[in-house]
Scaffold this motif. Structure first.
Motif, short mmCIF file in Angstrom:
data_model
loop_
_atom_site.label_atom_id
_atom_site.label_comp_id
_atom_site.label_asym_id
_atom_site.label_seq_id
_atom_site.Cartn_x
_atom_site.Cartn_y
_atom_site.Cartn_z
N TYR A 1 0.83 -1.20 0.00
CA TYR A 1 0.00 0.00 0.00
C TYR A 1 0.86 1.25 0.00
CZ TYR A 1 -4.58 -2.19 0.46
OH TYR A 1 -5.72 -2.87 0.21
N ALA A 2 1.91 1.23 0.79
CA ALA A 2 2.76 2.42 0.89
C ALA A 2 3.40 2.72 -0.46
CB ALA A 2 3.86 2.20 1.93
N PHE A 3 3.85 1.68 -1.15
CA PHE A 3 4.48 1.87 -2.45
C PHE A 3 3.51 2.55 -3.41
CE2 PHE A 3 4.86 0.17 -6.79
CZ PHE A 3 6.06 0.76 -7.14
N PHE A 4 2.29 2.02 -3.48
CA PHE A 4 1.35 2.59 -4.45
C PHE A 4 0.90 3.98 -4.04
CE2 PHE A 4 1.07 -1.79 -5.93
CZ PHE A 4 1.32 -1.55 -7.26
N ALA A 5 0.75 4.20 -2.75
CA ALA A 5 0.39 5.54 -2.30
C ALA A 5 1.48 6.53 -2.72
CB ALA A 5 0.23 5.54 -0.79
N LEU A 6 2.72 6.13 -2.52
CA LEU A 6 3.85 7.00 -2.85
C LEU A 6 3.90 7.26 -4.35
CD1 LEU A 6 6.09 8.16 -1.01
CD2 LEU A 6 7.60 6.47 -2.03
N ILE B 1 0.66 12.58 -9.06
CA ILE B 1 -0.31 13.68 -8.98
C ILE B 1 0.32 14.98 -8.52
CG2 ILE B 1 -2.53 14.42 -8.09
CD1 ILE B 1 -3.06 11.64 -7.18
N PHE B 2 1.25 14.89 -7.59
CA PHE B 2 1.73 16.11 -6.94
C PHE B 2 2.20 17.19 -7.93
CE2 PHE B 2 4.98 18.77 -5.01
CZ PHE B 2 4.19 19.41 -4.08
N PRO B 3 2.99 16.84 -8.95
CA PRO B 3 3.43 17.89 -9.87
C PRO B 3 2.28 18.67 -10.49
CG PRO B 3 4.65 15.89 -10.28
CD PRO B 3 3.58 15.54 -9.31
N PHE B 4 1.19 17.96 -10.82
CA PHE B 4 0.04 18.65 -11.40
C PHE B 4 -0.56 19.61 -10.38
CE2 PHE B 4 0.25 14.64 -13.75
CZ PHE B 4 0.32 15.12 -15.05
N ILE C 1 1.66 -6.85 -10.89
CA ILE C 1 1.52 -7.96 -9.94
C ILE C 1 1.27 -7.44 -8.54
CG2 ILE C 1 2.77 -9.85 -8.84
CD1 ILE C 1 4.10 -10.36 -11.56
N LEU C 2 2.03 -6.42 -8.15
CA LEU C 2 1.85 -5.86 -6.81
C LEU C 2 0.48 -5.21 -6.67
CD1 LEU C 2 5.34 -4.31 -6.08
CD2 LEU C 2 4.34 -6.37 -5.11
N LEU C 3 0.02 -4.57 -7.75
CA LEU C 3 -1.28 -3.91 -7.69
C LEU C 3 -2.39 -4.95 -7.55
CD1 LEU C 3 -2.52 -1.08 -7.80
CD2 LEU C 3 -2.87 -1.40 -10.23
N ALA C 4 -2.18 -6.10 -8.18
CA ALA C 4 -3.19 -7.16 -8.11
C ALA C 4 -3.34 -7.69 -6.69
CB ALA C 4 -2.83 -8.29 -9.06
N VAL D 1 -5.38 4.30 -7.75
CA VAL D 1 -3.97 4.21 -8.16
C VAL D 1 -3.88 4.09 -9.68
CG1 VAL D 1 -1.93 2.74 -8.10
CG2 VAL D 1 -3.15 3.22 -6.01
N GLN D 2 -4.73 3.21 -10.23
CA GLN D 2 -4.65 2.97 -11.66
C GLN D 2 -4.97 4.23 -12.45
OE1 GLN D 2 -6.70 -0.72 -12.53
NE2 GLN D 2 -6.08 -0.51 -14.65
N THR D 3 -5.97 4.97 -12.01
CA THR D 3 -6.34 6.19 -12.71
C THR D 3 -5.20 7.20 -12.70
OG1 THR D 3 -8.61 5.85 -12.06
CG2 THR D 3 -8.04 8.04 -12.83
N PHE D 4 -4.64 7.43 -11.52
CA PHE D 4 -3.70 8.54 -11.43
C PHE D 4 -2.30 8.20 -11.93
CE2 PHE D 4 -7.07 10.07 -8.72
CZ PHE D 4 -7.20 11.34 -9.24
N THR D 5 -1.95 6.92 -11.92
CA THR D 5 -0.62 6.60 -12.44
C THR D 5 -0.61 6.54 -13.96
OG1 THR D 5 -1.12 4.28 -12.11
CG2 THR D 5 0.21 5.35 -10.42
N THR D 6 -1.80 6.48 -14.59
CA THR D 6 -1.79 6.46 -16.05
C THR D 6 -1.88 7.85 -16.65
OG1 THR D 6 -4.11 5.88 -15.85
CG2 THR D 6 -2.63 4.15 -16.56
#
Lengths: 359, 518
Positions: free
Chosen positions: A79-84, A90-93, B310-313, B324-329
């Motif tokens: 979770y921490a990885f994806f949050a980061l 997003i932050f730059p925007f 894999i980690l997201l799954a 996460v998927q929306t904002f990372t794309t």
């Protein structure tokens, strides 16, 4: 007495059994449902042994029972990885945005880091006072609309034509189209060609070269091949022409894929700046927004001349304004994409999947 | 052309299914189609077929030359710009007279000459287009063919009349010294071309047997489809194949704005220069190093989107996953110019890093511009590429994971496999085919890093490590140096090597996976 009791008990027990059975049935259905929903983490698993007896294993309970410190650490890290990562994206925007709505003086002092300070919309006003800004916005919008519309209609039509086995030398012409995806003559010959055709410094240079998009044609072709052929055949039987079949049958049925390529096309058109950079060098009026932004970014801090702040202002003040105006132009270029994206996300994802099918 | 099939005099009107005598319409239609196919093929075997073929090829040439400035028959003066084609001359009068506006205002030159020229160009273009339409129609049956002659012959005649008008305006212009009149190559060339088309049209008119008036206007489906496809084939040719003609610049001493002629022939000079001129060679080695290094970094990190997916799954919370998927794309959908702007807002002298970590927290020296330094340029570019692309590239793997058979996971669970064992033994093997395709494509595209990213991020400080092949071609060709031949040589070599790499990757894919990438 006893008999009665026994029969009663029997009755009761059978009714209990049947209720339990029913519950089990419902449970099984629910499990099936949840298994369909939870594609990644099958929590409840039905195991069938050799004699056909079914046992339901609740993996969640098992997991809870077996949950080890390692699992917890894994989840926290995951979770921490994806949050980061998401914050990184997003932050730059966000930072760009708060800088455009803050007071230019505060921005130049570096005071605006996480929250906007001295709210103002003057940056946006000033930006549109820059002489060729409106023009470039209009050029960008026009090329996006026209370029996308022509590309989508052409891709749909050509995608339909190349599915027709009867076409004269269909295989040859299809390859003739597809090969251009993997091969190009190079930047300079392309530029010289455009010059030879008289397309430099001309608006149609944005539209005409983009009409035939081989990749999109492949996507549409693959999609149309999935539509049952009987629909077309019955139309031909009724004497419909190819045009009629295309507009009345193929076009409405392939709307999902057409929407997908339309969105990709629109984003590509809005974002493209290479053609503007190369072809519109002598025609500043026809530059796209991205190109104008590129020019401003390259001018370092010397945008003061275009802000129209006049000689009376302090130099530092206009430099600050110039910087925020750069930010504002960027924000204006990003906004359409940020607005459109969340609604169109499914199309984007379908698009990449369709592309993956073809490789 | 499909309109031809819908002419009102057609006997069995389509859609008249209610007629009691026409119960077996489909069969009737089919037999009718067969008949048409027969006549269509029949005309092809006659000697006229060869005449038609010649005519079609010539018409195609005539059509292309409309857009080629070198063949512009309307350039009757040296002072008319050499970049305008016959099409441009016929569309805009102002393009013809741009260089004469002064003389025309003062009345030194009679404007009538140019009006005549303009009219001639218009008539020529319309005539050529009419002839072309007629020749397309000649693909139909005899009935259609006889209509097509009524279009082709007047069309080619009209274009000849237009060329005559241009010639008259030349005759008038040659009387005025200021104009500098000359006969362009295109004028006799076009006259011969359209003359031959006209003659062929007349001959075929006499050769093709007279059509039975009872016959319908029909064209074989295969030609109908072909004619509908033709405009797009032409567009593809013009924008994807015609640039190959630009490879000739590699063999001439050419400077921008000049006209190419044989006395500028350079042969292999620029190819030799690429290898023997020490300065150029040093550049090439450096640029190739950059290109391959950045591609290699890209290939080495190509597993990152896979790991991401894999980690997201593994994340159970659906809302979070979606978020996460929306904002990372999103970064994938903004242009490189905008990525640079974002880099600028964060990393420049007055950017976020410098402001916050420098001025406010005092962790680093404020006022550092990370974009103007040449340290770790390759890694920085890789990082930006990953920032932009990872989330997007992961989607294909995310979809791949949902496509893996759930029973495999169930079986693994029953066998007592843990999380990582399931990932290692089920998920990764399931995603391998997709990964291999992506990897092969990345290897095949190793020389094409793209121009945008490196162009926007490059500056005086980091050019040494930033310049990849695409940027190098741009810099020496269009940038300050303007060395078009050398730049064409580099681009040409790159294109050829790339296509060879691509076919190699494709062959490997065929051998290993049993199916091609294409």
């Amino acid at each position: 007495m006893d008999d009665e009791r026994i029969t009663n008990a029997e009755e009761q027990s059978t009714s209990v059994m049947s209720r339990a059975e029913r519950e089990e049935q419902a449970e099984l259905e629910r499990i099936e449902q949840s298994q369909k929903e939870k594609a990644f983490n099958p929590r409840k698993v039905t195991i069938v042994d050799a004699e056909g007896n079914e046992t339901v294993v609740d993996m969640r309970k098992k997991a809870k029972f077996r949950r080890q410190p390692g699992d917890v650490i894994f989840y926290i890290l995951d979770y921490a990885f994806f949050a980061l990562f998401t914050i990184l994206c997003i932050f730059p925007f966000y930072y760009l945005f708060i800088n455009t709505i803050s007071d230019p003086d505060m921005v130049s002092r570096g005071a605006v880091n996480f929250i906007p300070k001295g709210f103002t919309l003057s940056n946006y006003q000033k930006m549109f006072a820059v002489s060729d800004m409106w023009q470039s916005v209009i050029v960008s919008i026009l090329r996006t609309i026209l370029g996308t519309a022509t590309m989508v209609v052409a891709s749909g039509f050509v995608g339909y034509l190349v599915t027709k086995e009867e076409m004269w030398h269909r295989k040859f012409f299809y390859r003739f189209l597809v090969i251009t995806m993997y091969f190009n003559a190079g930047l300079i010959p392309w530029y010289m060609n455009m010059q030879m055709l008289g397309l430099t410094n001309h608006f149609v240079a944005y539209i005409i070269p983009g009409i035939v998009a081989p990749y999109n044609i492949i996507l549409v072709k693959t999609y149309i091949e999935g539509i049952p052929g009987e629909l077309q055949e019955s139309a031909y039987m009724d004497g419909a022409s190819h045009m009629t079949v295309f507009w009345k049958i193929i076009w409405p049925l392939s709307k999902p894929i057409l929407a997908t390529i339309a969105i990709f096309g629109a984003v590509g058109n809005w974002n493209s700046f290479q053609d503007s950079l190369l072809l519109m060098s002598n025609e500043p009026k026809l530059r796209t927004l991205q190109h104008v932004l590129y020019v401003y970014m390259n001018q370092a801090s010397d945008v003061t001349s275009v802000t129209g702040t006049g000689a009376g202002d302090a130099a530092a003040r206009s430099v600050a304004a110039a910087k925020t105006i750069k930010y504002t132009i960027s924000m204006v270029s990003i906004i359409p994409i940020l607005c459109v994206y969340p609604f169109m996300q499914q199309y984007f994802e379908e698009g990449i999947m369709l592309g993956a099918v073809k490789g | 052309m499909s309109e031809e099939t819908k002419l009102p005099d057609r006997e069995p009107v389509p859609g008249e299914k209610t007629d009691p005598g026409e119960k077996n319409t489909p069969e009737k239609k089919k037999s009718e189609k067969m008949k048409v196919r027969y006549t269509g093929e029949g005309t092809n075997k006659e000697p006229a077929a060869y005449l038609f073929a010649c005519q079609r090829i010539l018409a195609l040439l005539a059509f292309f030359f409309i857009f080629i400035p070198s063949f512009n028959p309307a350039r009757i003066s040296e002072n008319i710009r050499n970049s305008i084609s016959l099409f441009t001359s016929a569309v805009s009068y102002s393009s013809i007279v741009t260089n004469f506006s002064f003389q025309l205002e003062r009345g030194f030159i009679d404007a009538g000459i140019f009006y005549l020229l303009y009219a001639g160009a218009i008539v020529t273009v319309l005539g050529i287009i009419a002839a072309g339409v007629g020749i397309c129609m000649s693909l139909g049956n005899n009935r259609v063919k006889h209509v097509s002659f009524m279009v082709t012959i007047p069309g080619s005649l009209a274009s000849l009349v237009g060329l005559t008008l241009i010639y008259f305006s030349y005759v008038q212009a040659s009387a005025v010294k200021e104009i500098g009149a000359m006969i362009p190559v295109g004028l006799p060339a076009y006259a011969i071309l359209m003359g031959v088309i006209l003659v062929l049209g007349v001959i075929t008119l006499l050769v093709v047997p007279k059509a039975d008036p009872a016959e319908d206007f029909e064209m074989h489906t295969k030609y109908q489809l072909f004619l509908m496809f033709l405009p797009f084939a032409l567009l593809t040719f013009v924008f994807a194949y015609l640039p190959l003609w630009g490879w000739r610049y590699a063999f001439f001493h050419y400077k921008p704005g000049e006209v190419l002629s044989m006395d500028k022939w350079a042969g292999s000079t620029y190819f030799v220069q690429l290898l023997q001129n020490s300065a150029t060679r040093r550049d090439i080695v450096r640029v190739l190093g950059n290109t391959l290094a950045m591609s290699a970094l890209g290939i080495i990190t190509s597993w990152v989107p896979l790991a991401f997916a894999i980690l997201l799954a593994e994340i159970g919370n659906k809302t979070f996953k979606r978020f996460v998927q929306t904002f990372t794309t999103i970064p994938n959908f903004i242009s490189w110019v905008l990525v640079y702007t974002i880099a600028f807002t964060i990393f420049s002298t007055e950017g976020f890093i410098s402001n916050f970590f420098g001025s406010q927290l005092g962790w680093i020296k404020p006022g550092t511009n990370y974009l103007m330094s040449d340290s770790h340029t390759w890694l920085k570019m890789l990082a930006w590429g990953m920032w932009k692309g990872t989330g997007w590239s992961a989607i294909i793997y995310i979809a791949g994971i949902s496509g893996i058979d759930q029973q495999l996971y169930e079986a693994a669970t029953v066998d007592g496999a843990g999380r990582f064992q399931k990932i290692w033994h089920v998920t990764i093997p399931g995603l391998m085919p997709t990964f291999m395709v992506m990897l092969l494509l990345a290897v095949a595209g190793a020389l094409s890093n793209g121009l945008d990213q490196y162009l926007v991020f490059s500056n005086q400080a980091n050019m040494a490590h930033m310049e990849v092949l695409d940027l190098y071609v741009y810099n020496i060709g269009i940038g300050s140096k303007g060395n078009i031949p050398l730049s064409t040589v580099v681009g040409m070599t790159k294109s050829i090597v790339s296509i060879v790499l691509f076919f190699m990757a494709n062959t490997i894919s065929k051998l290993v996976r049993g199916e091609s990438i294409v």
